[in-house]
Design a protein around this motif. Structure first.
Motif, PDB file in Angstrom:
ATOM      1  N   GLN A  99     -63.312  67.902 -22.439  1.00 18.65           N
ATOM      2  CA  GLN A  99     -61.665  67.820 -22.837  1.00 18.65           C
ATOM      3  C   GLN A  99     -61.314  66.526 -23.414  1.00 18.65           C
ATOM      4  OE1 GLN A  99     -60.563  69.366 -19.147  1.00 18.65           O
ATOM      5  NE2 GLN A  99     -60.086  67.204 -18.359  1.00 18.65           N
ATOM      6  N   PHE A 100     -60.179  66.544 -24.206  1.00 21.39           N
ATOM      7  CA  PHE A 100     -59.714  65.398 -24.555  1.00 21.39           C
ATOM      8  C   PHE A 100     -58.284  65.110 -24.154  1.00 21.39           C
ATOM      9  CE2 PHE A 100     -57.779  62.705 -27.798  1.00 21.39           C
ATOM     10  CZ  PHE A 100     -58.515  61.524 -27.610  1.00 21.39           C
ATOM     11  N   ASP A 101     -57.611  64.420 -23.440  1.00 23.39           N
ATOM     12  CA  ASP A 101     -56.576  64.378 -22.936  1.00 23.39           C
ATOM     13  C   ASP A 101     -55.586  63.356 -23.584  1.00 23.39           C
ATOM     14  OD1 ASP A 101     -56.091  65.387 -19.407  1.00 23.39           O
ATOM     15  OD2 ASP A 101     -58.087  65.465 -20.812  1.00 23.39           O
ATOM     16  N   VAL A 102     -54.421  63.896 -23.901  1.00 20.04           N
ATOM     17  CA  VAL A 102     -53.318  63.165 -24.605  1.00 20.04           C
ATOM     18  C   VAL A 102     -51.995  63.128 -23.996  1.00 20.04           C
ATOM     19  CG1 VAL A 102     -51.877  63.098 -27.027  1.00 20.04           C
ATOM     20  CG2 VAL A 102     -54.494  63.476 -26.911  1.00 20.04           C
ATOM     21  N   MET A 103     -51.195  61.979 -23.795  1.00 19.73           N
ATOM     22  CA  MET A 103     -50.132  62.099 -23.336  1.00 19.73           C
ATOM     23  C   MET A 103     -48.934  61.572 -24.356  1.00 19.73           C
ATOM     24  SD  MET A 103     -50.494  61.381 -19.165  1.00 19.73           S
ATOM     25  CE  MET A 103     -52.030  62.223 -18.742  1.00 19.73           C
ATOM     26  N   ARG A 104     -47.953  61.389 -23.982  1.00 20.37           N
ATOM     27  CA  ARG A 104     -46.796  60.623 -24.928  1.00 20.37           C
ATOM     28  C   ARG A 104     -47.143  59.173 -25.324  1.00 20.37           C
ATOM     29  NH1 ARG A 104     -41.692  61.683 -26.052  1.00 20.37           N
ATOM     30  NH2 ARG A 104     -41.508  63.298 -24.352  1.00 20.37           N
ATOM     31  N   GLU A 105     -47.263  59.177 -26.528  1.00 20.74           N
ATOM     32  CA  GLU A 105     -47.495  57.611 -27.057  1.00 20.74           C
ATOM     33  C   GLU A 105     -46.287  56.625 -26.513  1.00 20.74           C
ATOM     34  OE1 GLU A 105     -49.781  55.999 -28.195  1.00 20.74           O
ATOM     35  OE2 GLU A 105     -51.258  57.469 -29.588  1.00 20.74           O
ATOM     36  N   THR A 106     -46.660  55.736 -25.753  1.00 16.10           N
ATOM     37  CA  THR A 106     -45.605  54.846 -24.938  1.00 16.10           C
ATOM     38  C   THR A 106     -46.229  53.359 -25.047  1.00 16.10           C
ATOM     39  OG1 THR A 106     -45.980  55.571 -23.009  1.00 16.10           O
ATOM     40  CG2 THR A 106     -44.188  56.730 -23.957  1.00 16.10           C
ATOM     41  N   PRO A 107     -45.379  52.578 -25.146  1.00 21.70           N
ATOM     42  CA  PRO A 107     -46.009  50.977 -25.101  1.00 21.70           C
ATOM     43  C   PRO A 107     -46.382  50.918 -23.565  1.00 21.70           C
ATOM     44  CG  PRO A 107     -43.425  51.054 -25.804  1.00 21.70           C
ATOM     45  CD  PRO A 107     -44.060  52.297 -25.499  1.00 21.70           C
ATOM     46  N   LEU A 108     -47.455  50.113 -23.452  1.00 24.07           N
ATOM     47  CA  LEU A 108     -47.706  49.569 -21.971  1.00 24.07           C
ATOM     48  C   LEU A 108     -46.749  49.022 -21.399  1.00 24.07           C
ATOM     49  CD1 LEU A 108     -50.559  49.512 -20.486  1.00 24.07           C
ATOM     50  CD2 LEU A 108     -50.698  46.943 -21.475  1.00 24.07           C
ATOM     51  N   ARG A 109     -46.732  49.425 -20.138  1.00 25.62           N
ATOM     52  CA  ARG A 109     -45.662  48.925 -19.055  1.00 25.62           C
ATOM     53  C   ARG A 109     -46.131  47.872 -18.197  1.00 25.62           C
ATOM     54  NH1 ARG A 109     -41.143  52.653 -17.305  1.00 25.62           N
ATOM     55  NH2 ARG A 109     -40.547  53.763 -19.592  1.00 25.62           N
ATOM     56  N   ARG A 110     -45.794  46.622 -18.096  1.00 26.15           N
ATOM     57  CA  ARG A 110     -46.206  45.759 -17.260  1.00 26.15           C
ATOM     58  C   ARG A 110     -45.596  45.856 -15.750  1.00 26.15           C
ATOM     59  NH1 ARG A 110     -49.101  40.959 -18.335  1.00 26.15           N
ATOM     60  NH2 ARG A 110     -48.600  41.287 -20.418  1.00 26.15           N
ATOM     61  N   LEU A 111     -46.325  46.052 -14.966  1.00 26.57           N
ATOM     62  CA  LEU A 111     -45.723  46.151 -13.557  1.00 26.57           C
ATOM     63  C   LEU A 111     -45.453  45.006 -12.897  1.00 26.57           C
ATOM     64  CD1 LEU A 111     -46.768  49.138 -14.213  1.00 26.57           C
ATOM     65  CD2 LEU A 111     -47.385  49.384 -11.871  1.00 26.57           C
ATOM     66  N   HIS A 112     -44.291  44.919 -12.008  1.00 27.67           N
ATOM     67  CA  HIS A 112     -43.696  43.936 -11.314  1.00 27.67           C
ATOM     68  C   HIS A 112     -43.773  44.243  -9.765  1.00 27.67           C
ATOM     69  CE1 HIS A 112     -42.499  42.152 -15.054  1.00 27.67           C
ATOM     70  NE2 HIS A 112     -41.777  43.204 -15.459  1.00 27.67           N
ATOM     71  N   TYR A 113     -43.925  43.303  -9.085  1.00 30.02           N
ATOM     72  CA  TYR A 113     -43.958  43.470  -7.587  1.00 30.02           C
ATOM     73  C   TYR A 113     -42.896  44.418  -7.155  1.00 30.02           C
ATOM     74  CZ  TYR A 113     -44.060  42.919  -2.667  1.00 30.02           C
ATOM     75  OH  TYR A 113     -43.904  43.110  -1.166  1.00 30.02           O
ATOM     76  N   GLY A 114     -43.237  45.638  -6.407  1.00 30.35           N
ATOM     77  CA  GLY A 114     -42.430  46.595  -5.841  1.00 30.35           C
ATOM     78  C   GLY A 114     -42.129  47.770  -6.765  1.00 30.35           C
ATOM     79  N   ASP A 115     -42.807  47.852  -8.085  1.00 32.03           N
ATOM     80  CA  ASP A 115     -42.700  48.878  -9.048  1.00 32.03           C
ATOM     81  C   ASP A 115     -43.485  50.229  -8.516  1.00 32.03           C
ATOM     82  OD1 ASP A 115     -40.938  47.820 -10.768  1.00 32.03           O
ATOM     83  OD2 ASP A 115     -42.373  47.142 -12.086  1.00 32.03           O
TER      84      ASP A 115
END
Length: 336
Positions: A99-115
């Motif tokens: 299979q080939f999985d696709v989701m919504r194209e969105t910018p990469l999220r940079r996580l912060h402490y507590g996210d």
């Protein structure tokens, strides 16, 4: 309804209004409550786009293994890309499909402490360089199916005697989109019939485009019923979020896919639509006559359903793709 078949609904009747809309809503409520599955025609998605999706799927799965491995899901902390046959698990057992999985194209999220860790599900898709047309076709397909599911979600709200926009706040920033292009190889390479093991889908709604080859089966009572491909239709099924939101008035139904015979492949595309990842499942206040018929949502102590959508989606991804979990999520899996 004949027990050996699934009901068939026409979405154009909902758009027509008046008596046709009323009949559609009555049929929708009955199908979703008693069966949890139905065929949908009149959805407005062009036949040409459906054929393009099946064609580009066939082209992708025919690529050399090295090309497919360059876009392997294990490369993506967002659970996007290619998975070989046997690489995904359902209830701990390997599914015999690639299979080939696709989701919504969105910018990469940079996580912060507590996210929240499910924020890592946001990000870009992977695309094979060998098929430059694939990105446009698949994203147009995903957007078209999103429109259909949002229309159905509003129809369900009306059928449950709620405000038509009762679910809108859970998809206002864009619903969670998860699309799979799937190839089920014939049983010449495996002794198991498990294309996908018996399960319920966890979102609001699922739309399945089937090719010519059957294999999808639905558990009605104690009988597995074959969802024979019907040209021009999607197979629609209710997910656990709708069952939960309606306190079990609507039904999420067990289903599975049986691998085709030796020498035959099966192609399909499955689209899973859920609330946006930062939403909580809305608990509807049903009118008394409907509330009296609500059965309560089914529960599985080995696979608990969380009200927080992002947590629920990430739990499912970690369980299904252990290689991605090990590569990108460290010790998070036991904590979910």
């Amino acid at each position: 309804m004949n027990k050996t078949s699934l009901p068939q609904l026409d979405l154009s009747a909902f758009h027509a209004g008046g008596a046709q809309r009323a009949d559609f809503l009555r049929e929708l409520k009955t199908a979703a409550r008693e069966v949890g599955f139905f065929y949908l025609k009149g959805h407005g998605v062009p036949d040409s786009l459906q054929q393009q999706v099946l064609d580009v799927s066939r082209q992708f799965f025919a690529l050399p293994d090295a090309a497919k491995q360059r876009v392997a899901m294990v490369n993506s902390p967002h659970f996007r890309g290619y998975t070989r046959a046997g690489g995904e698990l359902t209830l701990g057992q390997a599914d015999w499909r690639e299979q080939f999985d696709v989701m919504r194209e969105t910018p990469l999220r940079r996580l912060h402490y507590g996210d929240q860790p499910w924020l890592r599900l946001h990000g870009p898709n992977q695309w094979p360089a060998e098929l430059p047309q694939m990105r446009d076709i698949v994203l147009r397909w995903q957007d078209s199916l999103t429109e259909v599911t949002i229309t159905l979600l509003r129809a369900f709200a009306i059928a449950l005697e709620q405000a038509e926009d009762v679910f809108d706040h859970t998809v206002a920033d864009g619903p969670f989109q998860h699309l799979k292009l799937i190839r089920y190889p014939g049983r010449d390479r495996t002794d198991s019939e498990q294309g996908v093991g018996a399960h319920k889908d966890s979102g609001y709604l699922t739309l399945v485009l089937q090719g010519d080859q059957p294999g999808l089966e639905v558990l009605l009572g104690d009988e597995w019923v074959l969802a024979t491909p019907v040209a021009g239709t999607f197979v629609v099924n209710i997910g656990e979020l709708l069952e939960l939101a309606s306190n079990g008035y609507l039904k999420a139904t067990l289903h599975r896919v049986v691998t085709p015979p030796a020498g035959i492949d099966r192609l399909s595309s499955a689209f899973f639509m859920a609330a946006q990842l930062d939403a909580n499942v809305p608990l509807l206040t049903l009118p008394a006559h409907l509330a009296a018929e609500a059965r309560g949502p089914a529960s599985d102590p080995h696979n608990p359903l969380f009200y927080q959508v992002g947590r629920n989606v990430l739990k499912g991804r970690l369980r299904s793709h252990v290689d991605v979990a090990n590569a990108h999520y460290g010790e998070l899996e036991p904590a979910l």
